[in-house]
Design a protein around this motif. Structure first.
Motif, PDB file in Angstrom:
ATOM      1  N   GLU A  40       0.813  -1.209   0.000  1.00 24.86           N
ATOM      2  CA  GLU A  40       0.000   0.000   0.000  1.00 24.86           C
ATOM      3  C   GLU A  40       0.850   1.263   0.000  1.00 24.86           C
ATOM      4  N   VAL A 139      -8.638   3.586   5.600  1.00 21.69           N
ATOM      5  CA  VAL A 139      -8.545   4.282   4.327  1.00 21.69           C
ATOM      6  C   VAL A 139      -7.602   5.483   4.407  1.00 21.69           C
ATOM      7  N   SER A 140      -7.545   6.132   5.567  1.00 17.98           N
ATOM      8  CA  SER A 140      -6.730   7.343   5.629  1.00 17.98           C
ATOM      9  C   SER A 140      -5.241   7.049   5.638  1.00 17.98           C
ATOM     10  N   GLY A 142      -3.828   3.578   5.158  1.00 14.88           N
ATOM     11  CA  GLY A 142      -3.384   2.362   4.495  1.00 14.88           C
ATOM     12  C   GLY A 142      -2.809   1.332   5.452  1.00 14.88           C
ATOM     13  N   THR A 264     -13.796   4.109   6.164  1.00 11.74           N
ATOM     14  CA  THR A 264     -13.301   2.836   6.692  1.00 11.74           C
ATOM     15  C   THR A 264     -14.447   2.064   7.344  1.00 11.74           C
ATOM     16  N   SER A 342      -6.271   2.971  -0.061  1.00 15.75           N
ATOM     17  CA  SER A 342      -6.152   4.211   0.712  1.00 15.75           C
ATOM     18  C   SER A 342      -6.262   5.440  -0.192  1.00 15.75           C
TER      19      SER A 342
END
Ligand code: SF4
Ligand code: SF4
Lengths: 431, 363
Positions: A40, A139-140, A142, A264, A342
């Motif tokens: 990621e 998500v913010s 990774g 998320t 992300s």
């Protein structure tokens, strides 16, 4: 709830936002080819492929297995054939193994009704397994979600901070999710709460967030036994850093925070309730080179070129394409960069927005000093680094820099302050 | 689909609109009211000084471009410097004064110290001090603006000189002193002051003496920049609105200068302690122009806003001391230069946000 929170000093005011016309979020087309990066970002560890070239895969099938810390499973976002397993360079410049899958065959996740699990009957271990199995990521950042959750569940007095703040002029993904899927978000909070056992849950919204939606949040919250409160925050960048959130909430430090974004949480919800791996992502596509900003729900591995085309292509000449946050995000070198777990935004920025100018010597305007939320002296750090006085720069606080980019945003002389700080700090770490 | 051009792809990807050169150009543009006012007041003698000073800047930049192979005229800073130099020169001064003053400012100060950003001394002020040192008489030979009547050559001295050299016996207020020596009053002043007194001040039980309006609109001998206070204020509002200068500097200067002027006055024979005339002090010399345009030069003022306030207070105090007890009528240029020299020391001692031990090693 009437008082507005925020960090204490510095920052960039982002009150003026780009208009976004709120519409139901559509699913993007499935990409003809999906490019999966098995790593990621610079901190994560590559997953190992478990498929071979030419193999047929189903939608949502495991294609790479994560081992150990900072590594997570990767699933096929589309049904198809594994075309190639090769090497790709990530936008932040690290080489990674990648898998290309070509679309073929039938859907299973998208086409069929989602399975509805009664998640309340699941116990902690089950949930933890699902989170890991489905390759969920925060998500913010990774980071693998199971890692964050198991970290937090070992500690007491955790506060889950649902971070719906996007402190730049563009992005709106979190806000839109809060508006459209608030019940799923609250459900996911309940799922996370079962694991983490938080003292309380705080929904963080900014002052622009429609006030009428707050009772809706409270209503959804009332259906759970959780202690949920809503806090409003000033629109000031960089509010979403853990330290800034902790300051704004009046905490000593960020160690008791478990920060999760609505994006998320909906992924978590879909994984537990509908058994869906992390193969989809809400993404904001905007910037001055696009006609109008759009939010799409797109499959991981779709190239940003495909996404931009689906939104009608460029309407102006982009100066650069930026992924995520325009202050800290990465620049895409070309349009073949894929959507990752992300990625929350793709911004095609025109010259009008990037406002490039040639770098000039510092003229001591003092803007960087006022902008730095950490109270550092960016101009001085820059001067020391240019003179190769790295020790002195660390003595002056370089180690406290969060690389937020507020200083470089305001710099009259267009000195790449944060870039310089970052590269020195990275080198220093590897020393 | 259009391709993305290769750029320097570092974050942040968006920027604030300010750039150094935009700031310099806007700053120069805000001087246009001053330029226009001076041309209206003095005509050709003013035009020639402005142009000569610009020629000096272009000459200097050409020399730099030839010698260092880099052209930096477009960054606006030399144009701004030359305009500021011209501001301090009296109209009708021989053309070689502005030319050489701005040449010296750009070559002798800015370029020698390593270009924009490295000079510890404000180039414009350096150029002005250079002109004072070389042509002391020509720099203090003033012209009458059109619209002012000459009486015995008296009115070609600046208001500050008149107040300093007043040798009557009885005058506790500056404007009384002016009337005693017969300093001319314009019709505009009489009309405007009369109107203000009738419509406003009479209701408050006060009376504005004649003479201030002349000072504010520039009907007084003086240098190009100091003549019209209104034009200077118009420009500085733009500077502040665009956030181009640190507000703390002019604020500190005006506060310190006004308080001291109130306490110690101008030194007229009948004047009492705490009886000074603030309005006269602020409107008579080049103080306001220097406040907004010269002291605020970012390169030579403190980078931190809190220290900038201190710096402003220091300049204000020094400017008053030089004006009241110094050798010349106006000492603001030297006051700023002295504080320019002190900036590094002050930062090393007081810079907020760093511990004392750190300051010693890093600053
Ligand atoms: S990048 Fe570092 S130095 Fe710059 S504003 Fe952010 S914390 Fe301060
Ligand atoms: S913002 Fe840039 S030009 Fe201004 S003081 Fe900081 S480094 Fe120097």
């Amino acid at each position: 709830m009437t008082n507005v929170r925020g960090f204490k000093r510095g920052g960039v005011s982002t009150v003026s936002r780009i208009h976004y016309h709120s519409e139901p979020i559509e699913n993007a087309f499935l990409p003809m080819n999906a490019l999966l990066l098995l790593r990621e970002n610079q901190f994560s560890v590559e997953a190992k492929p478990v498929v071979s070239e030419g193999q047929e895969v189903k939608e949502g099938q495991l294609v790479a297995r994560g081992y150990g810390k900072n590594s997570s499973h990767v699933h096929s976002p589309i049904p198809g054939i594994v075309r190639r397993i090769g090497k790709t360079v990530t936008p932040d410049g690290y080489e990674t193994t990648s898998i290309v899958i070509s679309l073929e065959g039938s859907f299973s996740v998208l086409g069929k009704r989602p399975e509805r699990y009664l998640w309340r009957s699941l116990n902690k271990t089950d949930i933890s397994h699902i989170i890991q199995d489905k390759g969920l990521m925060r998500v913010s950042t990774g980071e693998p979600l199971h890692q964050i959750i198991s970290d937090c569940s070992k500690r007491d007095g955790i506060i889950i901070a649902v971070n719906a703040l996007e402190m730049d002029q563009y992005r709106r993904v979190e806000e839109e999710i809060m508006l459209r899927r608030i019940n799923d978000v609250v459900d996911a909070c309940a799922i996370a709460a079962r694991m983490v056992k938080p003292d309380r849950i705080v929904f963080m919204i900014d002052t622009d967030f429609p006030k009428a939606q707050i009772p809706v949040i409270m209503l959804a919250a009332a259906q759970t036994e959780l202690e949920i409160s809503v806090e409003r925050f000033q629109r000031r960048f960089p509010q979403d850093l853990p330290r800034q959130i902790a300051i704004a909430l009046g905490l000593k430090d960020d160690s008791s925070l478990c920060i999760l974004e609505p994006s998320t949480l909906v992924v978590l919800h879909d994984a537990i309730v509908s058994n869906k791996p992390h193969i989809e992502q809400y993404v904001y596509i905007g910037g001055g080179a696009m006609k109008a900003p759009v939010i799409l729900k797109a499959r991981i591995g779709t190239t940003i070129g495909d996404l931009i085309e689906e939104c009608g292509g460029f309407s102006g000449q982009p100066d650069r394409i930026c992924i995520n946050d325009p202050y800290r995000g990465l620049a895409a070198a070309d349009l073949d960069v894929p959507l990752t777990r992300s990625t929350r935004a793709v911004l095609a920025l025109t010259k009008h927005e990037t406002k490039p100018a040639s770098e000039r010597p510092c003229n001591r305007c003092g803007n960087c000093l006022r902008a730095c939320p950490e109270g550092l002296h960016p101009y001085l750090l820059n001067k020391l680094l240019l003179a190769d006085k790295i020790e002195e720069a660390f003595a002056a606080g370089l180690g406290r820099c969060t690389f937020c980019g507020a200083c470089a945003y305001t710099c009259w002389s267009r000195i790449p302050l944060v870039e310089r700080f970052k590269s020195v700090c990275l080198k220093d770490k590897s020393r | 689909m259009k391709s993305i051009p290769e750029t320097n792809l570092t974050a942040p990807h968006i920027h604030d609109w300010h750039t150094t050169s935009k700031a310099a150009w806007i700053c120069s543009a805000t001087l246009m009211p001053v330029v226009m006012a001076s041309v209206l007041l003095y005509g050709m003698p003013a035009v020639s000084v402005w142009i000569a000073s610009l020629i000096g800047a272009i000459l200097a930049e050409t020399l730099v471009a030839v010698a260092l192979k880099k052209l930096s005229l477009s960054d606006g800073s030399s144009v701004l410097t030359s305009l500021l130099v011209a501001c301090a020169i009296p109209p009708g001064a021989p053309f070689y004064i502005p030319v050489s003053a701005s040449l010296f400012a750009i070559l002798g100060i800015k370029t020698v110290f390593g270009g924009l950003g490295s000079n510890w001394m404000n180039p414009a002020l350096g150029g002005i001090a250079f002109a004072y040192a070389n042509w002391p008489n020509a720099m203090r030979r003033f012209m009458l603006p059109s619209g002012m009547v000459n009486i015995d050559g008296l009115s070609a001295s600046t208001p500050l000189d008149v107040a300093r050299n007043f040798n009557g016996t009885e005058a506790s207020r500056v404007m009384d002193a002016f009337r005693t020596v017969g300093y001319p009053l314009s019709d505009i002043d009489i009309t405007v002051t009369g109107f203000l007194n009738d419509s406003l001040f009479s209701h408050l039980g006060a009376r504005l003496p004649e003479g201030y309006v002349d000072l504010i609109i520039g009907l007084k001998p003086g240098t190009l920049g100091e003549s019209t206070l209104l034009a200077v204020l118009a420009g500085s509002i733009v500077l502040l609105a665009f956030n181009l200068i640190k507000l703390e500097i002019p604020l500190g200067m005006i506060v310190a200068f006004s308080i001291l002027s109130r306490i110690f006055g101008t030194g007229l024979p009948g004047e009492e302690l705490f009886g000074g005339d603030i309005l006269f002090a602020l409107s008579s010399g080049g103080f306001m122009l220097a406040t907004f345009y010269m002291a605020t030069d970012p390169v030579t003022s403190p980078v931190d806003h809190r220290l900038a306030g201190l710096y402003g207070l220091g300049i204000g105090a020094l400017a008053f001391i030089f004006r009241r007890w110094g050798a010349h009528a106006e000492g603001i240029v030297y006051a700023i230069l002295v504080m320019n020299i002190l900036v590094p020391t002050v930062e090393r001692k007081l810079m907020p946000g760093l511990k004392a031990s750190e300051r010693a090693t890093v600053l």
